[in-house]
Design a protein around this motif. Structure first.
Motif, PDB file in Angstrom:
ATOM      1  N   ILE A 186       0.844  -1.206   0.000  1.00 60.63           N
ATOM      2  CA  ILE A 186       0.000   0.000   0.000  1.00 60.63           C
ATOM      3  C   ILE A 186       0.875   1.250   0.000  1.00 60.63           C
ATOM      4  N   CYS A 187       1.885   1.255   0.881  1.00 60.94           N
ATOM      5  CA  CYS A 187       2.775   2.423   0.943  1.00 60.94           C
ATOM      6  C   CYS A 187       3.446   2.651  -0.400  1.00 60.94           C
ATOM      7  N   PHE A 188       3.915   1.552  -1.001  1.00 64.25           N
ATOM      8  CA  PHE A 188       4.671   1.664  -2.244  1.00 64.25           C
ATOM      9  C   PHE A 188       3.765   2.180  -3.365  1.00 64.25           C
ATOM     10  N   LEU A 189       2.563   1.582  -3.467  1.00 62.08           N
ATOM     11  CA  LEU A 189       1.638   2.021  -4.512  1.00 62.08           C
ATOM     12  C   LEU A 189       1.250   3.476  -4.297  1.00 62.08           C
ATOM     13  N   GLY A 190       0.924   3.795  -3.037  1.00 62.26           N
ATOM     14  CA  GLY A 190       0.531   5.177  -2.735  1.00 62.26           C
ATOM     15  C   GLY A 190       1.627   6.146  -3.143  1.00 62.26           C
ATOM     16  N   ALA A 191       2.864   5.787  -2.759  1.00 64.38           N
ATOM     17  CA  ALA A 191       3.979   6.676  -3.083  1.00 64.38           C
ATOM     18  C   ALA A 191       4.159   6.790  -4.589  1.00 64.38           C
ATOM     19  N   SER A 192       4.031   5.648  -5.296  1.00 68.45           N
ATOM     20  CA  SER A 192       4.243   5.680  -6.749  1.00 68.45           C
ATOM     21  C   SER A 192       3.178   6.511  -7.445  1.00 68.45           C
ATOM     22  N   ILE A 193       1.930   6.403  -6.945  1.00 71.13           N
ATOM     23  CA  ILE A 193       0.849   7.114  -7.626  1.00 71.13           C
ATOM     24  C   ILE A 193       0.913   8.609  -7.341  1.00 71.13           C
ATOM     25  N   PHE A 194       1.116   8.938  -6.072  1.00 65.82           N
ATOM     26  CA  PHE A 194       0.984  10.349  -5.712  1.00 65.82           C
ATOM     27  C   PHE A 194       2.268  11.161  -5.881  1.00 65.82           C
ATOM     28  N   VAL A 195       3.401  10.473  -5.953  1.00 65.44           N
ATOM     29  CA  VAL A 195       4.653  11.218  -6.092  1.00 65.44           C
ATOM     30  C   VAL A 195       5.299  10.817  -7.405  1.00 65.44           C
ATOM     31  N   ASP A 196       5.379  11.755  -8.333  1.00 68.97           N
ATOM     32  CA  ASP A 196       5.869  11.431  -9.683  1.00 68.97           C
ATOM     33  C   ASP A 196       7.273  10.860  -9.663  1.00 68.97           C
ATOM     34  N   LEU A 247       9.839   2.672   6.894  1.00 62.52           N
ATOM     35  CA  LEU A 247      10.268   3.929   7.535  1.00 62.52           C
ATOM     36  C   LEU A 247      11.126   4.755   6.591  1.00 62.52           C
ATOM     37  N   GLY A 248      11.994   4.063   5.824  1.00 64.20           N
ATOM     38  CA  GLY A 248      12.838   4.789   4.877  1.00 64.20           C
ATOM     39  C   GLY A 248      12.002   5.451   3.797  1.00 64.20           C
ATOM     40  N   MET A 249      10.971   4.712   3.343  1.00 58.00           N
ATOM     41  CA  MET A 249      10.114   5.222   2.272  1.00 58.00           C
ATOM     42  C   MET A 249       9.397   6.487   2.724  1.00 58.00           C
ATOM     43  N   PHE A 270       8.909   9.373  -7.421  1.00 56.67           N
ATOM     44  CA  PHE A 270       9.255   8.255  -6.543  1.00 56.67           C
ATOM     45  C   PHE A 270       9.622   7.008  -7.330  1.00 56.67           C
ATOM     46  N   PHE A 271       8.748   6.650  -8.320  1.00 58.74           N
ATOM     47  CA  PHE A 271       8.932   5.363  -8.980  1.00 58.74           C
ATOM     48  C   PHE A 271       9.942   5.474 -10.104  1.00 58.74           C
ATOM     49  N   SER A 272      11.196   5.578  -9.747  1.00 61.31           N
ATOM     50  CA  SER A 272      12.235   5.511 -10.762  1.00 61.31           C
ATOM     51  C   SER A 272      13.334   4.644 -10.193  1.00 61.31           C
ATOM     52  N   MET A 273      14.073   4.011 -11.078  1.00 63.26           N
ATOM     53  CA  MET A 273      15.097   3.070 -10.640  1.00 63.26           C
ATOM     54  C   MET A 273      16.062   3.752  -9.674  1.00 63.26           C
ATOM     55  N   SER A 274      16.486   4.962 -10.043  1.00 67.53           N
ATOM     56  CA  SER A 274      17.524   5.591  -9.231  1.00 67.53           C
ATOM     57  C   SER A 274      16.998   5.902  -7.840  1.00 67.53           C
ATOM     58  N   ASN A 275      15.722   6.304  -7.756  1.00 64.76           N
ATOM     59  CA  ASN A 275      15.204   6.641  -6.437  1.00 64.76           C
ATOM     60  C   ASN A 275      15.038   5.407  -5.559  1.00 64.76           C
ATOM     61  N   VAL A 276      14.551   4.316  -6.168  1.00 69.31           N
ATOM     62  CA  VAL A 276      14.361   3.102  -5.374  1.00 69.31           C
ATOM     63  C   VAL A 276      15.707   2.582  -4.882  1.00 69.31           C
ATOM     64  N   LEU A 277      16.716   2.656  -5.753  1.00 66.54           N
ATOM     65  CA  LEU A 277      18.055   2.236  -5.324  1.00 66.54           C
ATOM     66  C   LEU A 277      18.581   3.153  -4.232  1.00 66.54           C
ATOM     67  N   ASN A 278      18.293   4.429  -4.394  1.00 69.55           N
ATOM     68  CA  ASN A 278      18.683   5.410  -3.405  1.00 69.55           C
ATOM     69  C   ASN A 278      18.104   5.065  -2.036  1.00 69.55           C
ATOM     70  N   LEU A 279      16.820   4.679  -2.074  1.00 65.92           N
ATOM     71  CA  LEU A 279      16.111   4.278  -0.855  1.00 65.92           C
ATOM     72  C   LEU A 279      16.844   3.136  -0.175  1.00 65.92           C
ATOM     73  N   LEU A 280      17.248   2.143  -0.986  1.00 65.49           N
ATOM     74  CA  LEU A 280      17.968   0.993  -0.444  1.00 65.49           C
ATOM     75  C   LEU A 280      19.322   1.434   0.124  1.00 65.49           C
ATOM     76  N   ASN A 281      20.049   2.218  -0.654  1.00 63.39           N
ATOM     77  CA  ASN A 281      21.396   2.605  -0.233  1.00 63.39           C
ATOM     78  C   ASN A 281      21.380   3.430   1.044  1.00 63.39           C
TER      79      ASN A 281
END
Lengths: 321, 318
Positions: A24-34, A277-279, A36-47
């Motif tokens: 839910i968090c991931f979908l919400g973030a992807s839909i509402f934040v342009d 929490l990171g998201m 958010f859903f990019s490879m570099s950002n998701v990797l950034n989140l992990l790093n």
């Protein structure tokens, strides 16, 4: 056929509440934040969250065991200072080894205080938290220490295909921890002791030894977290993470669904909690929200997730009975 | 013989007081400026905030929970208090601050008592929320006290030789201690802390009792904040940072059972005094202030270890 499949998914979701929350968090973030859903950002989140994740792995062991460790973050600041400050005199390799040994030793002291001296884990680790904090201020003399070794800094900032070395280490450790918890005697003993210490004892499990080892593991990950922190940021200041990062580590593990009462959880839950929490902070950063609104939201969301988790657990219990 | 035994039991129960005296004597030997009247009064002034906050925390811990949000609550209350004293004058400002504390306690009490969420994580969440509210209210700025009024007397003035803040603290401690020992509410808190399930069956509304302990903790933090703001004559948005750990340390030193069910407000105060003496003493003898944390670490471990052994021995004799 189809229905059993759906039922299976449903029961999986109900048992692993972190998965639906994460989706839910991931979908919400992807839909509402342009952005958010990019490879570099998701990797950034992990790093960005890999170090917190490594400490959460150690915390998972202790929490499944039925205790928790408050000292992990001040330990992190101590080992960060040691691993950077000792580099000129001992050389990089030895400095890292010393830092990791200090982490392990603090974990062992925690384990000793909890198992042999029978001190409440909260008190023992709170005391060690203050001790480590004092030691890290004394060692660094209230100054920020800059690590000199280039290889050390290169490790902290290096990436392979966008994934930092630290994240790779984190993922490796996740698999190791999963293996230990699931397939080794020590891992099974941990669940048994956390679930019911008395019956575990009666079944012939050495509870004290299991608890002791888990605290040592937690101390080691704290030490490792400190070394990686120094490498990642290229600086070690004694005030890092004070006063609430260790609570964030515990919160990540609990939000992921490990029970604070012990006996329930695995490292994937903790991974989920760390990512959630990171998201939250990542999304709020992307939205250009002021830092204090983002703190506010983090607090509220921790409470909401805890509530959702509880409601879902209650539903499951009701169905069973 | 019996008198000696009685004496022994009495001393065993007062180990924490003896420890405090020993620490005091130790610092007096190490530095001639420590054991002086002015310094003692300074320690009393410094301990006022913590002594008041410790009362609420003792109740929460006796009820079997933790309140980690008090440090941030102190920051928020200080900022609100100084800001409102500048606008409205002292009395309305103080009432509003008490209300702020009570509401914060009400929220965490509701979440912990009625929704049965884990108190540590909930109050951690409240800690972030309150920190953020502090920054929003203060706009990240340092707020000095602009209006001259009797408000500053609360923290800075004294009646005779005793600081007013100390007198307020003593009154609060006596009220809380009496509430715990002599009222139905206090007995309910002790009962809920030792076994909530049994209490529910015997007709005690355990949810409400837990809610009330959190509200009292919020109010005591607000009183502490008022004393602190008045002493400093200004408010910063990180004023109470880390206070929760000092307060919990004091409560632990005071021998309150962390699992809930037993505890003593007076002893909590002695625990707070130890923390305050260490803070002051290390500065007076010229060591860096952060060495007190290491001392606190050892004292906490030793105190709890001794208490545990005393309990074990008691069990063996019985």
């Amino acid at each position: 056929m189809n229905r059993t499949y759906i039922n299976k998914i449903r029961s999986f979701m109900a048992t692993n509440t972190v998965v639906p929350i994460l989706i839910i968090c991931f979908l919400g973030a992807s839909i509402f934040v342009d952005t958010f859903f990019s490879m570099s950002n998701v990797l950034n989140l992990l790093n960005q969250n890999a170090m917190k994740g490594i400490m959460a792995i150690g915390m998972t062991f202790v929490i499944i065991n039925g205790y928790f460790d408050m000292s992990i973050v001040t330990l992190m600041s101590l080992t960060a200072a040691l691993s950077s400050g000792l580099q000129p005199s001992l050389g990089t390799g030895l400095a890292i080894v010393v830092a990791l040994l200090v982490g392990t030793a603090v974990g062992a002291i925690n384990g000793f205080l909890v198992t042999k001296a029978r001190i409440n884990a909260f008190v023992a680790t709170l005391a060690m938290m203050l001790g480590c904090r004092g030691a890290s201020y004394i060692y660094s003399g209230e100054k920020t220490i800059i690590p000199k070794s280039e290889g050390f800094l290169a490790f902290g900032s290096g990436t392979v295909l966008g994934v930092s070395y630290i994240s790779i280490l984190f993922i490796l450790l996740l698999f190791v921890a999963h293996f230990v918890l699931r397939y080794t005697k020590h891992g099974r003993n941990t669940y048994a002791v956390g679930g019911n210490a008395r019956s575990a004892f009666n079944a012939g499990i050495d509870c004290d030894k299991t608890t002791f080892i888990n605290f040592v593991i937690c101390g080691f990950t704290g030490g490792l977290g400190g070394v990686l922190y120094a490498a990642f940021l290229g600086a070690a200041s004694p005030s890092v993470g004070w006063p609430d990062l260790h609570m964030m580590v515990i919160a990540a593990v609990v939000v992921g669904g490990c029970s604070l009462l012990g006996g329930i959880g695995n490292v994937w839950y903790s991974l989920g909690g760390v990512i959630i929490l990171g998201m939250i902070s990542n999304v709020l950063n992307l939205l250009n929200v002021q830092a204090y609104i983002s703190t506010l939201c983090t607090g509220l969301i921790i409470i909401v997730v805890l509530y959702v988790d509880r409601v879902m657990h209650m539903n499951r219990k009701r169905k069973k009975t | 013989m019996r008198a000696i035994n009685k004496m022994g039991v009495f001393l065993k129960n007062q180990v924490i007081v003896l420890a405090m005296c020993m620490i005091f004597i130790l610092f007096s030997l190490l530095s001639s400026s420590f054991c002086q009247f002015n310094n003692a009064m300074l320690i009393l002034r410094q301990v006022a905030t913590f002594g008041v906050m410790g009362c609420g925390m003792t109740l929460v811990i006796i009820g079997g929970n933790f309140d980690l949000s008090v440090g941030s609550l102190v920051s928020l209350c200080c900022v609100v208090c100084v800001g409102l004293v500048n606008v409205l004058g002292p009395l309305p400002a103080m009432l509003i601050v008490l209300a702020v504390g009570a509401v914060s306690g009400l929220v965490s009490g509701f979440l912990v008592g009625y929704l049965k969420l884990n108190s540590m994580i909930v109050t951690l969440g409240m800690m972030s929320v309150l920190q953020a509210l502090t920054l929003i209210v203060s706009n990240g700025k340092y707020i000095p006290l602009r209006r001259v009024s009797w408000f500053t007397a609360l923290g800075q003035g004294s009646i005779g030789v005793l600081p007013i803040s100390t007198i307020i603290m003593v009154v609060v401690i006596v009220v809380f201690a009496t509430a715990l020992k002599r009222t139905v509410f206090g007995h309910h808190v002790l009962a809920v802390g030792s076994n909530a399930e049994t209490c529910r069956y015997s007709g005690i509304n355990d949810k409400r009792v837990i809610l009330e302990t959190f509200v009292l903790s919020g109010i005591s933090a607000a009183i502490g904040a008022i004393l602190l703001a008045s002493r400093d004559g200004a408010a910063q948005n990180n004023m109470g940072m880390g206070f929760e750990f000092d307060v919990i340390t004091g409560v632990i030193l005071g021998g309150t059972n962390l699992m809930g069910g037993s505890g003593n407000v007076y002893k909590t105060f002695v625990g707070m005094l130890i923390v305050a003496i260490l803070k002051n003493g290390f500065v007076v003898i010229g060591l860096p202030y952060y060495s007190q944390w290491i001392a606190q670490c050892f004292i906490m471990i030793v105190a709890v270890w001794c208490a545990n052994r005393a309990i074990q021995r008691k069990g063996e004799i019985e």
